[in-house]
Design a protein around this motif. Structure first.
Motif, PDB file in Angstrom:
ATOM      1  N   MET A   1       0.849  -1.182   0.000  1.00  0.00           N
ATOM      2  CA  MET A   1       0.000   0.000   0.000  1.00  0.00           C
ATOM      3  C   MET A   1       0.891   1.240   0.000  1.00  0.00           C
ATOM      4  N   SER A   2       0.538   2.202  -0.831  1.00  0.00           N
ATOM      5  CA  SER A   2       1.243   3.485  -0.882  1.00  0.00           C
ATOM      6  C   SER A   2       0.267   4.609  -0.557  1.00  0.00           C
ATOM      7  N   ILE A   3       0.686   5.505   0.308  1.00  0.00           N
ATOM      8  CA  ILE A   3      -0.149   6.657   0.649  1.00  0.00           C
ATOM      9  C   ILE A   3       0.217   7.806  -0.293  1.00  0.00           C
ATOM     10  N   LEU A   4      -0.770   8.270  -1.049  1.00  0.00           N
ATOM     11  CA  LEU A   4      -0.559   9.390  -1.964  1.00  0.00           C
ATOM     12  C   LEU A   4      -0.931  10.725  -1.326  1.00  0.00           C
ATOM     13  N   LEU A   5      -1.913  10.685  -0.419  1.00  0.00           N
ATOM     14  CA  LEU A   5      -2.387  11.910   0.217  1.00  0.00           C
ATOM     15  C   LEU A   5      -3.001  11.563   1.571  1.00  0.00           C
ATOM     16  N   ASP A   6      -2.676  12.353   2.564  1.00  0.00           N
ATOM     17  CA  ASP A   6      -3.276  12.213   3.890  1.00  0.00           C
ATOM     18  C   ASP A   6      -3.379  13.625   4.456  1.00  0.00           C
ATOM     19  N   HIS A   7      -4.577  14.218   4.345  1.00  0.00           N
ATOM     20  CA  HIS A   7      -4.739  15.627   4.690  1.00  0.00           C
ATOM     21  C   HIS A   7      -6.120  15.863   5.306  1.00  0.00           C
ATOM     22  N   ASP A   8      -6.143  16.358   6.523  1.00  0.00           N
ATOM     23  CA  ASP A   8      -7.392  16.727   7.203  1.00  0.00           C
ATOM     24  C   ASP A   8      -8.455  15.635   7.150  1.00  0.00           C
ATOM     25  N   GLY A   9      -8.051  14.398   7.403  1.00  0.00           N
ATOM     26  CA  GLY A   9      -9.011  13.295   7.445  1.00  0.00           C
ATOM     27  C   GLY A   9      -9.344  12.700   6.097  1.00  0.00           C
ATOM     28  N   VAL A  10      -8.775  13.235   5.036  1.00  0.00           N
ATOM     29  CA  VAL A  10      -8.982  12.688   3.692  1.00  0.00           C
ATOM     30  C   VAL A  10      -7.733  11.912   3.324  1.00  0.00           C
ATOM     31  N   ARG A  11      -7.937  10.706   2.848  1.00  0.00           N
ATOM     32  CA  ARG A  11      -6.800   9.854   2.544  1.00  0.00           C
ATOM     33  C   ARG A  11      -6.961   9.256   1.152  1.00  0.00           C
ATOM     34  N   LEU A  12      -5.853   9.191   0.430  1.00  0.00           N
ATOM     35  CA  LEU A  12      -5.817   8.524  -0.870  1.00  0.00           C
ATOM     36  C   LEU A  12      -4.640   7.566  -0.856  1.00  0.00           C
TER      37      LEU A  12
ATOM     38  N   SER B   1     -10.835   7.919   0.946  1.00  0.00           N
ATOM     39  CA  SER B   1     -11.686   7.848   2.128  1.00  0.00           C
ATOM     40  C   SER B   1     -11.708   9.200   2.822  1.00  0.00           C
ATOM     41  N   GLY B   2     -12.733   9.400   3.633  1.00  0.00           N
ATOM     42  CA  GLY B   2     -12.893  10.653   4.354  1.00  0.00           C
ATOM     43  C   GLY B   2     -13.942  11.529   3.698  1.00  0.00           C
ATOM     44  N   GLU B   3     -14.029  12.753   4.180  1.00  0.00           N
ATOM     45  CA  GLU B   3     -15.005  13.704   3.647  1.00  0.00           C
ATOM     46  C   GLU B   3     -14.271  14.799   2.886  1.00  0.00           C
TER      47      GLU B   3
ATOM     48  N   ALA C   1      -8.507  19.735  -5.056  1.00  0.00           N
ATOM     49  CA  ALA C   1      -7.469  19.856  -6.085  1.00  0.00           C
ATOM     50  C   ALA C   1      -6.304  18.914  -5.795  1.00  0.00           C
ATOM     51  N   SER C   2      -5.893  18.835  -4.538  1.00  0.00           N
ATOM     52  CA  SER C   2      -4.789  17.941  -4.166  1.00  0.00           C
ATOM     53  C   SER C   2      -5.178  16.480  -4.377  1.00  0.00           C
ATOM     54  N   LEU C   3      -6.404  16.139  -4.059  1.00  0.00           N
ATOM     55  CA  LEU C   3      -6.895  14.777  -4.229  1.00  0.00           C
ATOM     56  C   LEU C   3      -6.918  14.390  -5.707  1.00  0.00           C
ATOM     57  N   ALA C   4      -7.470  15.264  -6.523  1.00  0.00           N
ATOM     58  CA  ALA C   4      -7.524  14.998  -7.961  1.00  0.00           C
ATOM     59  C   ALA C   4      -6.119  14.918  -8.550  1.00  0.00           C
ATOM     60  N   GLU C   5      -5.260  15.848  -8.174  1.00  0.00           N
ATOM     61  CA  GLU C   5      -3.901  15.891  -8.704  1.00  0.00           C
ATOM     62  C   GLU C   5      -3.089  14.660  -8.295  1.00  0.00           C
ATOM     63  N   SER C   6      -3.198  14.256  -7.044  1.00  0.00           N
ATOM     64  CA  SER C   6      -2.465  13.077  -6.574  1.00  0.00           C
ATOM     65  C   SER C   6      -2.878  11.827  -7.343  1.00  0.00           C
ATOM     66  N   GLY C   7      -4.183  11.668  -7.549  1.00  0.00           N
ATOM     67  CA  GLY C   7      -4.674  10.522  -8.311  1.00  0.00           C
ATOM     68  C   GLY C   7      -4.232  10.564  -9.757  1.00  0.00           C
TER      69      GLY C   7
ATOM     70  N   ASP D   1     -11.858   3.166  -5.945  1.00  0.00           N
ATOM     71  CA  ASP D   1     -12.669   2.753  -4.810  1.00  0.00           C
ATOM     72  C   ASP D   1     -12.971   3.977  -3.952  1.00  0.00           C
ATOM     73  N   LEU D   2     -14.195   4.451  -4.028  1.00  0.00           N
ATOM     74  CA  LEU D   2     -14.643   5.584  -3.231  1.00  0.00           C
ATOM     75  C   LEU D   2     -15.667   5.135  -2.196  1.00  0.00           C
ATOM     76  N   SER D   3     -15.614   3.858  -1.842  1.00  0.00           N
ATOM     77  CA  SER D   3     -16.575   3.328  -0.871  1.00  0.00           C
ATOM     78  C   SER D   3     -16.340   3.887   0.528  1.00  0.00           C
ATOM     79  N   GLY D   4     -15.171   4.456   0.774  1.00  0.00           N
ATOM     80  CA  GLY D   4     -14.873   5.052   2.067  1.00  0.00           C
ATOM     81  C   GLY D   4     -15.218   6.519   2.167  1.00  0.00           C
ATOM     82  N   VAL D   5     -15.841   7.058   1.124  1.00  0.00           N
ATOM     83  CA  VAL D   5     -16.287   8.454   1.132  1.00  0.00           C
ATOM     84  C   VAL D   5     -17.712   8.453   1.669  1.00  0.00           C
ATOM     85  N   ASP D   6     -17.824   8.868   2.924  1.00  0.00           N
ATOM     86  CA  ASP D   6     -19.092   8.715   3.634  1.00  0.00           C
ATOM     87  C   ASP D   6     -20.195   9.658   3.186  1.00  0.00           C
ATOM     88  N   ARG D   7     -19.824  10.846   2.762  1.00  0.00           N
ATOM     89  CA  ARG D   7     -20.819  11.869   2.465  1.00  0.00           C
ATOM     90  C   ARG D   7     -20.822  12.139   0.965  1.00  0.00           C
TER      91      ARG D   7
END
Length: 113
Positions: free
Chosen positions: A1-12, A22-24, A31-37, A53-59
């Motif tokens: 597993m590689s972490i691309l982004l971990d910011h304010d409860g949002v993780r990719l 995952s996260g909200e 922008a950071s989420l889209a760019e990292s992906g 996989d966006l099953s961890g996106v609760d809202r």
């Protein structure tokens, strides 16, 4: 597993050729989420199989949907094969109501949450 982004409860993360969010996600991190992906997708070999996989996106939010659509665009431009898209139940409802589900590759799965 590689972490691309971990910011304010949002993780990719990337695991087994899957971008897993995952996260909200909100506008501050979109922008950071889209760019990292897209950076990760751009590094994949043409013809590679990937999954989202966006099953961890609760809202359900327009931000998460926008990020997913950007990843789809990046993957298609790179010539990647999108094997599947997993959505949380709230995201699946919104994409269906908006008619966006028709833009997603099959199979698209809604995961109850």
């Amino acid at each position: 597993m590689s972490i691309l982004l971990d910011h304010d409860g949002v993780r990719l993360v990337v695991e087994d050729q899957a971008l897993i969010a995952s996260g909200e996600a909100d506008f501050d991190v979109a922008a950071s989420l889209a760019e990292s992906g897209c950076e990760w997708l751009g590094a994949q070999a043409v013809g590679s199989v990937v999954r989202f996989d966006l099953s961890g996106v609760d809202r359900a939010s327009s931000v998460a949907i926008s990020v997913m659509l950007e990843w789809l665009r990046c993957a298609r431009e790179r010539g990647l094969k999108i094997e599947s898209v997993r959505l949380s139940e709230p995201l699946a409802r919104v994409t269906s109501l908006a008619g966006i589900d028709q833009l997603l590759p099959s199979p698209t799965q809604a995961v109850g949450g």
